[in-house]
Design a protein around this motif. Structure first.
Motif, PDB file in Angstrom:
ATOM      1  N   ASP A  40      69.600  51.357  33.206  1.00 17.74           N
ATOM      2  CA  ASP A  40      68.872  50.297  32.520  1.00 17.74           C
ATOM      3  C   ASP A  40      68.437  50.733  31.127  1.00 17.74           C
ATOM      4  OD1 ASP A  40      69.215  48.877  34.807  1.00 17.74           O
ATOM      5  OD2 ASP A  40      67.132  48.972  35.480  1.00 17.74           O
ATOM      6  N   VAL A  41      67.849  51.925  31.030  1.00 19.20           N
ATOM      7  CA  VAL A  41      67.315  52.391  29.747  1.00 19.20           C
ATOM      8  C   VAL A  41      68.435  52.636  28.744  1.00 19.20           C
ATOM      9  CG1 VAL A  41      66.120  54.281  28.600  1.00 19.20           C
ATOM     10  CG2 VAL A  41      65.232  53.375  30.751  1.00 19.20           C
ATOM     11  N   ILE A  42      69.473  53.372  29.169  1.00 17.02           N
ATOM     12  CA  ILE A  42      70.548  53.701  28.245  1.00 17.02           C
ATOM     13  C   ILE A  42      71.349  52.461  27.871  1.00 17.02           C
ATOM     14  CG2 ILE A  42      72.701  55.005  27.982  1.00 17.02           C
ATOM     15  CD1 ILE A  42      71.446  57.197  29.696  1.00 17.02           C
ATOM     16  N   VAL A 145      64.190  43.985  35.324  1.00 20.83           N
ATOM     17  CA  VAL A 145      65.110  42.857  35.515  1.00 20.83           C
ATOM     18  C   VAL A 145      65.282  42.100  34.201  1.00 20.83           C
ATOM     19  CG1 VAL A 145      65.363  40.591  36.612  1.00 20.83           C
ATOM     20  CG2 VAL A 145      64.729  42.572  37.988  1.00 20.83           C
ATOM     21  N   VAL A 146      64.175  41.845  33.519  1.00 19.53           N
ATOM     22  CA  VAL A 146      64.248  41.148  32.232  1.00 19.53           C
ATOM     23  C   VAL A 146      65.058  41.974  31.238  1.00 19.53           C
ATOM     24  CG1 VAL A 146      62.915  40.337  30.239  1.00 19.53           C
ATOM     25  CG2 VAL A 146      62.112  39.861  32.564  1.00 19.53           C
ATOM     26  N   MET A 147      64.796  43.268  31.171  1.00 18.95           N
ATOM     27  CA  MET A 147      65.489  44.136  30.214  1.00 18.95           C
ATOM     28  C   MET A 147      66.990  44.155  30.490  1.00 18.95           C
ATOM     29  SD  MET A 147      64.725  48.143  29.235  1.00 18.95           S
ATOM     30  CE  MET A 147      65.386  48.804  30.758  1.00 18.95           C
ATOM     31  N   GLU A 148      67.380  44.291  31.767  1.00 14.81           N
ATOM     32  CA  GLU A 148      68.800  44.334  32.093  1.00 14.81           C
ATOM     33  C   GLU A 148      69.465  42.990  31.828  1.00 14.81           C
ATOM     34  OE1 GLU A 148      72.520  45.619  33.346  1.00 14.81           O
ATOM     35  OE2 GLU A 148      70.727  46.697  32.678  1.00 14.81           O
ATOM     36  N   ALA A 149      68.757  41.884  32.119  1.00 10.52           N
ATOM     37  CA  ALA A 149      69.313  40.555  31.842  1.00 10.52           C
ATOM     38  C   ALA A 149      69.527  40.368  30.340  1.00 10.52           C
ATOM     39  CB  ALA A 149      68.392  39.474  32.392  1.00 10.52           C
ATOM     40  N   MET A 202      69.718  45.333  39.761  1.00  4.43           N
ATOM     41  CA  MET A 202      68.638  44.353  39.806  1.00  4.43           C
ATOM     42  C   MET A 202      68.373  43.902  41.240  1.00  4.43           C
ATOM     43  SD  MET A 202      68.901  41.881  36.456  1.00  4.43           S
ATOM     44  CE  MET A 202      70.666  41.698  36.259  1.00  4.43           C
ATOM     45  N   ARG A 203      69.435  43.630  41.986  1.00  7.04           N
ATOM     46  CA  ARG A 203      69.254  43.189  43.376  1.00  7.04           C
ATOM     47  C   ARG A 203      68.553  44.259  44.202  1.00  7.04           C
ATOM     48  NH1 ARG A 203      71.921  38.495  44.034  1.00  7.04           N
ATOM     49  NH2 ARG A 203      73.785  38.116  42.748  1.00  7.04           N
TER      50      ARG A 203
END
Length: 240
Positions: A40-42, A145-149, A202-203
């Motif tokens: 997620d971060v990278i 979840v918001v960041m990945e979306a 996310m899931r």
């Protein structure tokens, strides 16, 4: 007496084996959690750096003063990403030795939106309801979840507009990210695609906290929506 001793030894051996299996299961869960955080971060940081670098290059010759904010965003985002990766790697090298900074929460989403102001996607943010007390686990998972979306919108769609909705109510916390990109450009069911891996993460986050995640194309774009229970056994964080 011999039978009693043998029986006890077998029980002790079984208990040791079960304890070893439990440690292995816990280590596997930790590895999955670390891999998810790094993904997620990278993914978020590199996609944002890529967008902002494109903006800076576009403006550098004709409007150099307007390129400065994009370069500042690149510097800030890369610094934060490097620091978070360093903490994770220090933890892997010597568990317990690294001091983690406070985990991000939904209160940090406006900063995510601010970082994308000069990008090709126009983001809007809407927050409804009273925040109150939110468990730290839910707060961080919803933020991720918001960041990945947002990352998937930048990397896997041709969207020009996107909207983030955060809803608090008595029963739980909901987040929703929609965009106006081409649905056919998104392949959430392809396990080999980067977006597929992001949706899997996310899931897993949402399911681990007893929530539900729905993601898929709409006639005019793509939607990621997650719903979390407000109360878990984790510690809570409140709005300042």
């Amino acid at each position: 007496l011999v039978e009693v001793i043998r029986s006890r030894r077998e029980r002790w051996a079984a208990a040791r084996r079960e304890a070893g299996l439990a440690r292995d299961r816990e280590a596997a869960r930790e590895r999955v959690a670390i891999a998810r955080d790094l993904h997620d971060v990278i993914g978020h940081s590199l996609s944002l750096i890529n967008v902002q670098a494109g903006v800076a290059l576009h403006l550098l010759d004709e409007q150099p003063d307007h390129a400065r904010p994009a370069l500042q965003t690149i510097k800030s985002v890369s610094h934060d990403a490097l620091e978070e990766v360093r903490v994770v790697l220090d933890t892997l090298r010597d568990p317990g030795s690294a001091t983690r900074s406070p985990a991000p929460t939904l209160l940090d989403v406006p900063a995510l939106v601010e970082q994308t102001e000069q990008g090709p996607v126009a983001w809007t943010l809407a927050v409804t309801g009273s925040r109150g007390a939110v468990t730290s686990a839910v707060d961080t998972a919803a933020y991720r979840v918001v960041m990945e979306a947002m990352t998937n919108v930048r990397r896997h769609s041709s969207a020009t507009r996107a909207r983030i909705e955060i809803a608090y109510d008595e029963g739980g916390v909901g987040v929703r990210v929609t965009d106006n990109g081409r649905p056919e450009a998104r392949r959430p069911d392809d396990p080999g695609a980067a977006i597929g891996l992001g949706l899997v993460g996310m899931r897993e986050r949402v399911a681990a906290l007893g929530g539900r995640l729905d993601a898929g194309p709409r006639p005019t774009g793509f939607t990621v929506e997650a719903r979390f229970p407000r109360s878990t056994d984790q510690t809570t964080s409140e709005a300042p």
